[in-house]
Design a protein around this motif. Structure first.
Motif, PDB file in Angstrom:
ATOM      1  N   UNK A   8      44.864  13.936  -7.606  1.00 45.51           N
ATOM      2  CA  UNK A   8      43.200  13.398  -8.113  1.00 45.51           C
ATOM      3  C   UNK A   8      43.048  13.386  -9.455  1.00 45.51           C
ATOM      4  N   UNK A   9      42.598  12.017  -9.823  1.00 39.78           N
ATOM      5  CA  UNK A   9      42.380  11.727 -11.089  1.00 39.78           C
ATOM      6  C   UNK A   9      41.104  11.171 -11.116  1.00 39.78           C
ATOM      7  N   UNK A  10      40.056  12.187 -11.528  1.00 44.69           N
ATOM      8  CA  UNK A  10      38.645  11.976 -11.309  1.00 44.69           C
ATOM      9  C   UNK A  10      38.265  10.884 -12.014  1.00 44.69           C
ATOM     10  N   UNK A  11      38.908  10.754 -13.277  1.00 45.12           N
ATOM     11  CA  UNK A  11      38.456   9.588 -14.425  1.00 45.12           C
ATOM     12  C   UNK A  11      38.642   8.387 -13.817  1.00 45.12           C
ATOM     13  N   UNK A  12      39.547   8.145 -12.733  1.00 44.03           N
ATOM     14  CA  UNK A  12      39.966   6.852 -12.397  1.00 44.03           C
ATOM     15  C   UNK A  12      39.150   6.177 -10.852  1.00 44.03           C
ATOM     16  N   UNK A  38      45.086  -0.988   0.088  1.00 36.60           N
ATOM     17  CA  UNK A  38      43.683  -0.854  -0.098  1.00 36.60           C
ATOM     18  C   UNK A  38      43.174  -0.125  -1.395  1.00 36.60           C
ATOM     19  N   UNK A  39      43.061  -0.779  -2.413  1.00 36.07           N
ATOM     20  CA  UNK A  39      42.845  -0.363  -3.656  1.00 36.07           C
ATOM     21  C   UNK A  39      41.436   0.129  -3.958  1.00 36.07           C
ATOM     22  N   UNK A  40      40.981   0.872  -4.922  1.00 37.83           N
ATOM     23  CA  UNK A  40      39.778   1.130  -5.119  1.00 37.83           C
ATOM     24  C   UNK A  40      38.561  -0.126  -5.283  1.00 37.83           C
ATOM     25  N   UNK A  41      37.566  -0.043  -4.732  1.00 37.60           N
ATOM     26  CA  UNK A  41      36.673  -1.162  -4.491  1.00 37.60           C
ATOM     27  C   UNK A  41      36.740  -2.029  -3.419  1.00 37.60           C
ATOM     28  N   UNK A  42      37.680  -1.856  -2.647  1.00 36.87           N
ATOM     29  CA  UNK A  42      37.807  -2.578  -1.502  1.00 36.87           C
ATOM     30  C   UNK A  42      37.360  -1.845  -0.224  1.00 36.87           C
ATOM     31  N   UNK A  43      37.498  -2.453   0.902  1.00 43.08           N
ATOM     32  CA  UNK A  43      36.964  -2.080   2.204  1.00 43.08           C
ATOM     33  C   UNK A  43      37.879  -2.298   3.343  1.00 43.08           C
ATOM     34  N   UNK A  44      37.959  -1.242   4.143  1.00 44.66           N
ATOM     35  CA  UNK A  44      38.882  -1.413   5.262  1.00 44.66           C
ATOM     36  C   UNK A  44      38.142  -0.979   6.579  1.00 44.66           C
ATOM     37  N   UNK A  45      38.748  -1.627   7.715  1.00 47.89           N
ATOM     38  CA  UNK A  45      38.221  -1.207   9.166  1.00 47.89           C
ATOM     39  C   UNK A  45      39.096  -0.575   9.903  1.00 47.89           C
ATOM     40  N   UNK A  46      38.895   0.305  10.789  1.00 46.75           N
ATOM     41  CA  UNK A  46      39.812   1.153  11.259  1.00 46.75           C
ATOM     42  C   UNK A  46      40.099   0.319  12.841  1.00 46.75           C
ATOM     43  N   UNK A  47      41.201   0.311  12.983  1.00 45.72           N
ATOM     44  CA  UNK A  47      41.714   0.027  14.321  1.00 45.72           C
ATOM     45  C   UNK A  47      42.224   1.277  15.219  1.00 45.72           C
ATOM     46  N   UNK A  48      42.383   2.238  14.351  1.00 49.99           N
ATOM     47  CA  UNK A  48      42.766   3.597  14.836  1.00 49.99           C
ATOM     48  C   UNK A  48      42.231   4.411  14.080  1.00 49.99           C
ATOM     49  N   UNK A  49      41.522   5.586  14.630  1.00 51.77           N
ATOM     50  CA  UNK A  49      41.060   6.773  14.118  1.00 51.77           C
ATOM     51  C   UNK A  49      41.787   7.821  14.535  1.00 51.77           C
ATOM     52  N   UNK A  89      34.517   2.365   9.282  1.00 51.53           N
ATOM     53  CA  UNK A  89      34.332   1.458   8.157  1.00 51.53           C
ATOM     54  C   UNK A  89      34.377   2.323   6.813  1.00 51.53           C
ATOM     55  N   UNK A  90      35.285   1.989   5.979  1.00 52.78           N
ATOM     56  CA  UNK A  90      35.517   2.728   4.950  1.00 52.78           C
ATOM     57  C   UNK A  90      35.522   1.840   3.580  1.00 52.78           C
ATOM     58  N   UNK A  91      34.883   2.369   2.471  1.00 50.43           N
ATOM     59  CA  UNK A  91      35.004   1.685   1.205  1.00 50.43           C
ATOM     60  C   UNK A  91      35.742   2.557   0.451  1.00 50.43           C
ATOM     61  N   UNK A  92      36.741   1.913  -0.509  1.00 48.69           N
ATOM     62  CA  UNK A  92      37.582   2.974  -1.203  1.00 48.69           C
ATOM     63  C   UNK A  92      37.151   3.147  -2.502  1.00 48.69           C
ATOM     64  N   UNK A  93      37.204   4.387  -2.786  1.00 46.33           N
ATOM     65  CA  UNK A  93      36.696   4.648  -4.170  1.00 46.33           C
ATOM     66  C   UNK A  93      37.923   5.340  -4.957  1.00 46.33           C
ATOM     67  N   UNK A  94      38.988   5.893  -4.450  1.00 41.34           N
ATOM     68  CA  UNK A  94      39.992   6.460  -5.082  1.00 41.34           C
ATOM     69  C   UNK A  94      41.588   5.913  -4.494  1.00 41.34           C
TER      70      UNK A  94
END
Length: 221
Positions: A188-192, A73-84, A178-183
């Motif tokens: 923690x590398x805020x610049x990335x 799940x790289x930054x910019x991608x989307x994931x759907x939870x089958x377990x929370x 549903x989560x969109x991946x930001x990092x």
């Protein structure tokens, strides 16, 4: 349908996707707050209010941005939870972490409807896997590795999903996350961080998901 995000910028991204779809007109989107406790309280309040006015929700969706476990799940991608999964709800012992379930005090896991997960994944092209809820965001490689070892199907971590799921379960309402991946999960590398890209992915996802979620509400429960 109720969509619960953490903060207003996520709420607005979801709402923009719903506006761009021919469906989604019967959906309410709220900024429920950061963290599992506030997310649970806000979601429970919204569910109770809707039930009391005679228009109960058929589905609750926890949505927003989060950290992704690489390489799945790289930054910019989307994931759907089958377990929370509440990943840090439990006790730390000399023998390692024990979840609340292992301690005998309840559940740390909710499973969204499998058919809905498949349809959401098909509509968006996103992978399905576990989304972890944490009270403290991961900031080291060691903790990221420990979480990945304990939860080998984990795709992402965030801070609200389990709280939203607990509120939904208490009122017997199905839940999806549903989560969109930001990092990446880890140091923690805020610049990335790619927050704008993640928000765009969230908007695009709800443009595709609105008809899926609405049709499931009406016909598949």
């Amino acid at each position: 349908m109720l969509v619960a995000t953490a903060v207003p910028v996520e709420r607005d991204a979801v709402a923009a996707g719903l506006r761009g779809s021919s469906s989604g007109g019967g959906t309410d989107v709220i900024a429920a707050g950061v963290g599992p406790a506030l997310a649970a309280a806000s979601t429970a309040s919204a569910l109770t209010t809707a039930a009391l006015r005679g228009t109960p929700y058929d589905l609750v969706v926890s949505a927003g941005i989060g950290g992704g476990f690489l390489p799945a799940a790289p930054p910019g991608s989307l994931v759907i939870a089958d377990e929370i999964v509440a990943a840090d709800l439990g006790a730390q012992t000399e023998d390692g972490f024990l979840s609340v379930t292992e301690l005998g005090f309840g559940t740390v896991r909710h499973e969204p409807p499998a058919a809905l997960v498949r349809r959401a994944a098909d509509a968006t092209g996103a992978p399905a896997g576990a989304v972890l809820t944490v009270s403290t965001v991961t900031g080291t490689a060691a903790r990221a590795a420990a979480l990945a070892e304990r939860h080998p199907t984990a795709l992402a971590e965030a801070m609200e999903g389990f709280g939203v799921a607990e509120a939904a379960a208490a009122q017997e309402v199905p839940v999806l996350e549903i989560r969109a991946i930001s990092n990446p999960v880890g140091p923690r590398d805020r610049a990335a961080w790619r927050i704008p890209d993640a928000l765009t992915a969230l908007t695009e996802a709800f443009g595709k998901l609105a008809p899926v979620l609405e049709s499931w509400n009406r016909h598949d429960r």
